[in-house]
Design an enzyme around this catalytic site. Structure first.
Site, PDB file in Angstrom:
ATOM      1  N   ASP A 114       0.822  -1.205   0.000  1.00  0.00           N
ATOM      2  CA  ASP A 114       0.000   0.000   0.000  1.00  0.00           C
ATOM      3  C   ASP A 114       0.857   1.256   0.000  1.00  0.00           C
ATOM      4  O   ASP A 114       1.952   1.285   0.577  1.00  0.00           O
ATOM      5  CB  ASP A 114      -0.894  -0.013   1.250  1.00  0.00           C
ATOM      6  CG  ASP A 114      -1.813   1.183   1.323  1.00  0.00           C
ATOM      7  OD1 ASP A 114      -2.671   1.320   0.433  1.00  0.00           O
ATOM      8  OD2 ASP A 114      -1.673   1.992   2.260  1.00  0.00           O
ATOM      9  N   GLU A 173       0.850  -0.537  -5.137  1.00  0.00           N
ATOM     10  CA  GLU A 173      -0.099   0.547  -5.344  1.00  0.00           C
ATOM     11  C   GLU A 173       0.740   1.812  -5.474  1.00  0.00           C
ATOM     12  O   GLU A 173       1.123   2.421  -4.476  1.00  0.00           O
ATOM     13  CB  GLU A 173      -1.087   0.681  -4.181  1.00  0.00           C
ATOM     14  CG  GLU A 173      -2.176   1.701  -4.484  1.00  0.00           C
ATOM     15  CD  GLU A 173      -2.626   2.497  -3.273  1.00  0.00           C
ATOM     16  OE1 GLU A 173      -3.665   3.169  -3.366  1.00  0.00           O
ATOM     17  OE2 GLU A 173      -1.932   2.490  -2.250  1.00  0.00           O
TER      18      GLU A 173
END
Length: 757
Positions: free
Chosen positions: A431, A484
């Site tokens: 993330d 991401e």
């Protein structure tokens, strides 16, 4: 604070100076092993212990026979006694036990935690300090084990700047005087073995009580290496018996792991169903059987829909449910909200036996500031940067890991390996990579610190990500890492050897934003936004991409997937069907967030479950059926997945028909292969008859998917299931077909066997 000063101790008798007794009873002794436990002098061996609340204490032999009464040195439970018959030179070893009698008449007999020698090996300490100990989950924290025949729990925690550390928990009344720990000088690690006979065992709750470097109290801390925790909002760590003496989980996924290692992920289909476990169905919110219920319900659901993988929003333990798991504090513990770590392992095992891969969202970019967590863990900025210009995320009010510190880097790397090796996870989706790569991420001039070359790149984060990805490829055959990353940082999925970051895949955020923006326009306006659908092909081969329709696109006022489409209800459903057809046939792996598979109207709410009642309505069932068929077609036709990452696998037939908002392209399974499909997308509500498109071969072309089919809720317009290619060149192809394009629909056609080029 009181240090171990031999001059302060009257070793000729079982007594202690008042300052030492005071330090013991308040748990403030710097070197507890210098005073507690057995100590030899010219008179023999004196044993000292702290047992607040005890009525009396005795020394016994290994058989339980009393050998001496211990003298109470203070009413707060400081005791001392001599072992008779131990002459000078006699080994101390574990030849005695402590017997405690409590005011209620109960007794407790145990070995002495302060009679044990050093617990952690020098190699463990060395590797930890170098950031190269990748098995921290079975080294630090609370480990159930047996030492010299005595079962118990070994506690170990890194707190190099603390003056003293005690382990507190159910087994000692949360009293820091009971179990002060020993510092392994040079490593910064504190350790102690607490016998099971003293109450420490699997399921025990515990924390660490620390004094900071300047003598100030530090909030009681949960264990950074905890393998289990209390259910939030409670904050204690929990002893999970998964240490070296505990039986390992009995995995049944050997065939899956073997196939995974032999699979080329770039040429294989990957269709991912992303979900937030706690809000998929509320029945799963069961602290005993949550993972079991999820396995019972989710696994058959995913198999029926045909997704190859599921992706779980972070299940690492997190104090605030509203963070959806993206502000975790226990990077080695699956959330206790759904059951034990063993049940989580069983859930993954169930997925693998059903042929479903498991991707875990993982957050090494930041952590929350909760006082029981990592923030100023030992009274100093230990895990984070001290300078807020480097160590504080302004967007999320969180702290940033100091990746320049070996121990912190190693902590995160070991955490990643824990999920991949211990729990058999198939991939980590990392993330907020962009926030890690740039020192000026979301900061104005003067709010950030340049790197040593004066630039904005976070060199420590780059090195960390490269090391992470190298380790995964080296140690975990077939496991993947997915970034991401929302910027144009070059080489996110390029190899480390060629200067890239080494991820296997990157989320294509640009494609997602562009195409969803196009979807939101009324069809009459789409000719002026045609490039939103085609621009992704300009850079499609720069990285290995996943096309994500993630949770971030259905929250915070962005509306649901069906809510983004314009028009009346019929047109909205048709728009979404056509868009899904475009996505599933576009180069790149696929990801869809839960609820999108049946067109939930509401935005996702983490406090509610999905609107499953919508499945009773034909239009929503139609979307569900379409997603199932798209997944089936995607898996069955190599042309739709085998060359996702290579330009030879894609060819525009029509990419510039702005006026009609039509897109047509070929997908191939190999360069110049006859294994080819034709995809045609009509993004207007206007049917188009006789739309001619070039194709590479003659013969019959089968209409193998039409998103306007009646079974999906469409108008059932199409080409009767097949069309004949004519020897009429068009669009640079030797043959062509004349098609009826249904309104707001995607068609997928393939040549039947025997078609010739």
């Amino acid at each position: 604070m009181v240090s171990n000063d031999a001059a302060m101790l009257d070793l000729a008798a079982p007594t202690l100076p008042a300052p030492v007794i005071d330090a013991l009873r308040h748990g403030r002794l710097v070197d507890p092993f210098g005073v507690l436990g057995p100590h030899r002098d010219e008179y023999g061996i004196v044993v000292r212990a702290v047992m607040p609340g005890a009525a009396s204490m005795q020394l016994t032999d290994a058989r339980g026979e009393t050998v001496a009464d211990m003298v109470r040195l203070h009413d707060d439970g400081v005791f001392a006694g001599r072992l008779p018959g131990f002459a000078q030179g006699h080994p101390v070893a574990q030849d005695y036990r402590l017997r405690v009698r409590w005011p209620d008449g109960s007794e407790q007999t145990s070995t002495d935690p302060y009679a044990y020698t050093l617990l952690l090996g020098e190699l463990d300490l060395h590797l930890f300090n170098e950031g190269r100990h990748l098995q921290l989950g079975s080294c630090l924290g609370a480990q159930c084990m047996t030492i010299d025949g005595e079962a118990g729990v070994r506690f170990a925690v890194w707190a190099p700047n603390a003056q003293r550390v005690s382990v507190i928990g159910d087994f000692n009344g949360w009293n820091p005087a009971r179990h002060p720990m020993r510092l392994r000088h040079g490593s910064g690690i504190w350790e102690l073995f607490v016998p099971e006979a003293m109450g420490a065992h699997g399921g025990s709750r515990y924390k660490y009580d620390l004094t900071g470097p300047h003598g100030h109290a530090v909030p009681d801390k949960a264990d950074p290496l905890a393998l289990a925790t209390e259910i939030p909002p409670a904050t204690a760590s929990v002893v999970a018996c998964t240490g070296r003496d505990a039986p390992p989980f009995a995995w049944n996924d050997a065939d899956w792991m073997k196939r995974r290692a032999e699979t080329d992920p770039y040429a294989a289909p990957m269709s991912v169903y992303e979900l937030h476990v706690l809000s998929w169905q509320r029945a799963i919110n069961d602290a005993e059987r949550g993972w079991d219920i999820l396995a019972e319900r989710l696994v058959p659901y995913i198999r029926d829909l045909g997704f190859t993988h599921i992706e779980l929003l972070p299940i690492t333990e997190h104090p605030f449910g509203g963070s959806w798991g993206y502000q975790p504090l226990s990077l080695f513990a699956p959330t206790s909200r759904l059951g034990s770590p063993a049940r989580f392992a069983a859930f993954i095992d169930s997925c693998h036996q059903a042929g479903i891969g498991v991707i875990l969202d993982w957050v090494p970019a930041h952590f929350p500031t909760d006082p029981h967590g990592l923030a100023e863990f030992d009274g100093t900025a230990l895990y984070e940067h001290q300078d807020p210009r480097e160590g504080f995320h302004q967007d999320w009010n969180t702290l940033i890991y100091n990746l320049g510190r070996n121990e912190v880097r190693g902590f995160l790397l070991a955490g990643a390996m824990h999920w991949l090796e211990h729990f058999h996870a198939d991939a980590l989706r990392v993330d907020a990579v962009a926030s890690m790569l740039y020192r000026d991420y979301s900061r104005e001039a003067g709010q950030w610190v340049p790197n040593r070359f004066g630039g904005r790149e976070n060199l420590e984060a780059v090195a960390f990500l490269r090391e992470l990805n190298s380790l995964v490829r080296e140690r975990c055959p077939g496991a993947l890492t997915i970034a991401e990353e929302s910027t144009a940082w070059p080489g996110v999925t390029a190899s480390v050897e060629s200067g890239g970051l080494g991820f296997h895949f990157k989320w294509n955020m640009g494609w997602m934003h562009d195409t969803l923006r196009y979807l939101s326009h009324e069809p009459i306006h789409r000719p002026w936004h045609h490039s939103d659908m085609t621009f992704g092909m300009v850079y499609a081969w720069s990285e290995a991409f996943v096309l994500p329709l993630s949770h971030d696109e259905v929250v915070h006022g962005k509306g649901s997937m069906i809510g983004k489409a314009p028009g009346d209800d019929w047109q909205r459903f048709a728009n979404l069907r056509a868009y899904y057809g475009f996505m599933w046939t576009h180069p790149g792996k696929k990801l869809l967030f839960m609820g999108g598979e049946f067109a939930q109207w509401r935005e996702w709410n983490h406090d509610d479950e999905l609107d499953w009642a919508l499945m009773d309505q034909p239009a929503h069932r139609g979307i569900h059926s379409l997603v199932r068929d798209l997944n089936r077609l995607y898996r069955e036709l190599p042309a739709l997945h085998a060359m996702d990452h290579r330009p030879e696998g894609f060819q525009w037939i029509v990419g510039d028909d702005h006026q009609n908002s039509v897109f047509a392209y070929l997908r191939r399974a190999a360069p110049d292969s006859a294994d080819v499909v034709l995809v045609v997308v009509n993004m207007t509500p206007v049917p188009r008859e006789g739309y001619r498109l070039g194709v590479p071969c003659a013969g019959t072309w089968e209409e193998c998917l039409n998103t306007d089919a009646g079974i999906y809720g469409g108008s059932n317009m199409g080409n009767g299931g097949r069309v004949e290619a004519e020897a009429s060149p068009s669009h640079g192809q030797a043959h062509s077909v004349s098609l009826t394009l249904p309104p707001l629909a995607t068609l997928v056609l393939r040549p039947l066997s025997g078609a010739t080029g």
